[in-house]
Design a protein around this motif. Structure first.
Motif, PDB file in Angstrom:
ATOM      1  N   LYS A   1      19.381  13.386 -68.489  1.00 44.19           N
ATOM      2  CA  LYS A   1      20.157  13.416 -67.211  1.00 44.19           C
ATOM      3  C   LYS A   1      19.917  12.254 -66.200  1.00 44.19           C
ATOM      4  CE  LYS A   1      23.004  16.851 -68.292  1.00 44.19           C
ATOM      5  NZ  LYS A   1      23.148  18.262 -67.322  1.00 44.19           N
TER       6      LYS A   1
ATOM      7  N   THR B   1      21.523   8.583 -66.388  1.00 44.72           N
ATOM      8  CA  THR B   1      22.899   8.548 -65.780  1.00 44.72           C
ATOM      9  C   THR B   1      22.850   8.156 -64.255  1.00 44.72           C
ATOM     10  OG1 THR B   1      23.258  10.822 -64.960  1.00 44.72           O
ATOM     11  CG2 THR B   1      23.850  10.379 -67.303  1.00 44.72           C
TER      12      THR B   1
ATOM     13  N   LYS C   1      21.817   1.552 -64.099  1.00 45.74           N
ATOM     14  CA  LYS C   1      23.079   0.587 -64.723  1.00 45.74           C
ATOM     15  C   LYS C   1      22.601  -0.478 -65.277  1.00 45.74           C
ATOM     16  CE  LYS C   1      27.660  -0.507 -63.242  1.00 45.74           C
ATOM     17  NZ  LYS C   1      28.392   0.401 -64.308  1.00 45.74           N
TER      18      LYS C   1
ATOM     19  N   TYR D   1      28.366  14.145 -70.311  1.00 48.17           N
ATOM     20  CA  TYR D   1      27.058  13.396 -70.147  1.00 48.17           C
ATOM     21  C   TYR D   1      27.264  12.156 -70.558  1.00 48.17           C
ATOM     22  CZ  TYR D   1      22.401  11.743 -71.160  1.00 48.17           C
ATOM     23  OH  TYR D   1      21.438  10.977 -71.418  1.00 48.17           O
TER      24      TYR D   1
ATOM     25  N   ALA E   1      29.009   9.465 -68.540  1.00 44.64           N
ATOM     26  CA  ALA E   1      28.311   9.027 -67.483  1.00 44.64           C
ATOM     27  C   ALA E   1      26.941   7.975 -67.822  1.00 44.64           C
ATOM     28  CB  ALA E   1      27.634  10.353 -66.643  1.00 44.64           C
ATOM     29  N   LEU E   2      26.587   8.293 -68.999  1.00 48.17           N
ATOM     30  CA  LEU E   2      25.813   7.545 -69.676  1.00 48.17           C
ATOM     31  C   LEU E   2      26.085   6.283 -69.890  1.00 48.17           C
ATOM     32  CD1 LEU E   2      22.768   7.167 -70.881  1.00 48.17           C
ATOM     33  CD2 LEU E   2      23.527   8.010 -72.821  1.00 48.17           C
TER      34      LEU E   2
ATOM     35  N   ASN F   1      25.896   3.281 -67.889  1.00 44.83           N
ATOM     36  CA  ASN F   1      24.648   2.510 -67.455  1.00 44.83           C
ATOM     37  C   ASN F   1      24.040   1.675 -68.523  1.00 44.83           C
ATOM     38  OD1 ASN F   1      24.408   3.455 -64.936  1.00 44.83           O
ATOM     39  ND2 ASN F   1      22.943   5.232 -65.292  1.00 44.83           N
TER      40      ASN F   1
END
Length: 339
Positions: A149, A152, A157, A190, A193-194, A197
């Protein structure tokens, strides 16, 4: 005396020709690291010089797709070193020859297909981890992540690289493990969100760690042995085991159903489960199928084995196509060009 000598030489020559004629060539599909293939063939040929291996090597996803495309006209005799999840898929398609190699009972049971006789046997396991370049991280003011987690968070980024699961077995074990750990909905949330980055997706499972080791990116999602090897070579890496747990898969071996070289294929597969073969696997992997063989690996994370999730290989194999299609649709825009 001269006549006997001539007869002996002629006999020897005849035997040599006969042996040459009897020599068998096997086409072997593999996703084993290219640098290891010569060593694999040399070790096998010490025991069986009469069988020549012709390698067809590529990344896991590409080898899997090739085998599936050739289902009705197989070109391979043996698969030596492909993800067990891929072989489970081929088993369901009736593409593998059931065969219990000599000595298979000596292997750890979790490395052997549950069917009787088994259709595949495991060789070694590779386990997900995060390679973090401490020098580059310090330059960028980044703290080492401790969880999946964490990756993220906004500060990472553009600083993360991971493998594309369509071409890399490591990438697929990451994606399938996140879906198992976080649930179907949570897993895709997940990865959404990943993705924000991710700098790019590679087509090799080891490449993200190699790039992190070279300082080209601070964070590479890869597998632990690659990280340990790079650190042993002097790279400023931390090999991080995310606290939620880590996915894993095993390299495995099988005979392709319908091979015209069945006896030679069985000879090769018999050898792949031997102690000698597992000692060889241990030079590239920390976890191998033959109990008592694996030696400690420098810089291999001490808590890694206890963090390996209870991987549902059947889930991963049965849902592989749908998972990869969904991933492709969502994230492929950041994949690097295929060479």
């Amino acid at each position: 005396m001269v006549q006997i000598k001539k007869l002996t030489l002629a006999t020897v020559a005849g035997l040599f020709v006969a042996n040459s004629v009897m020599a068998t060539e096997l086409t072997v599909y593999t996703a084993v690291e290219a640098e290891d293939l010569k060593r694999y063939a040399e070790e096998f040929n010490k025991a069986h010089p009469d069988i020549k291996i012709n390698w067809v090597r590529d990344s896991t996803g590409i080898v899997t797709a090739k085998l599936l495309a050739e289902k009705n006209n197989p070109q391979a005799d043996v698969i030596w070193g492909l993800a067990a999840t891929s072989l489970l898929l081929m088993k369901s398609e009736g593409m593998l020859e059931p065969y219990a190699p000599k000595g298979v009972e000596k292997l750890d049971k979790k490395f052997v297909d549950k069917s009787t006789p088994p259709t595949w046997t495991g060789m070694d396991a590779w386990v997900a981890s995060v390679c973090f370049n401490t020098v580059e991280g310090e330059k960028l003011g980044l703290k080492a992540p401790t969880s999946w987690k964490d990756l993220t968070k906004p500060e990472y980024k553009g600083h993360v690289i991971m493998p594309n699961p369509n071409s890399s077995g490591t990438g697929f074990l990451d994606v399938s493990s996140w879906l198992q750990m976080f649930g179907e909905e949570g897993g895709w949330e997940y990865m959404d969100a990943l993705h924000e980055n991710i700098a790019r997706y590679t087509h090799s499972g080891s490449k993200p760690c190699k790039l992190a080791a070279a300082g080209e990116i601070p964070i590479g999602i890869s597998f632990a042995f690659r990280g340990a090897k790079s650190k042993a070579e002097g790279a400023p890496l931390d090999i991080i085991v995310p606290e939620e747990g880590v996915g894993w898969d095993m390299e495995a071996t099988a005979i392709v159903a319908g091979t015209p070289n069945m006896e030679a294929a069985k000879t090769l597969v018999d050898w792949t489960v031997t102690k000698e073969a597992n000692v060889m696997y241990n030079t590239g992997y920390a976890v191998v199928a033959y109990p008592g063989v694996a030696k400690p690996v420098e810089f291999f994370p001490e808590n890694l084995l206890e963090k390996m999730i209870d991987n549902d290989f059947e889930y991963a194999a049965n849902n592989r196509k749908a998972i990869l299609e969904e991933w492709q649709k969502r994230y492929d825009s950041k994949s690097e060009a295929k060479s």
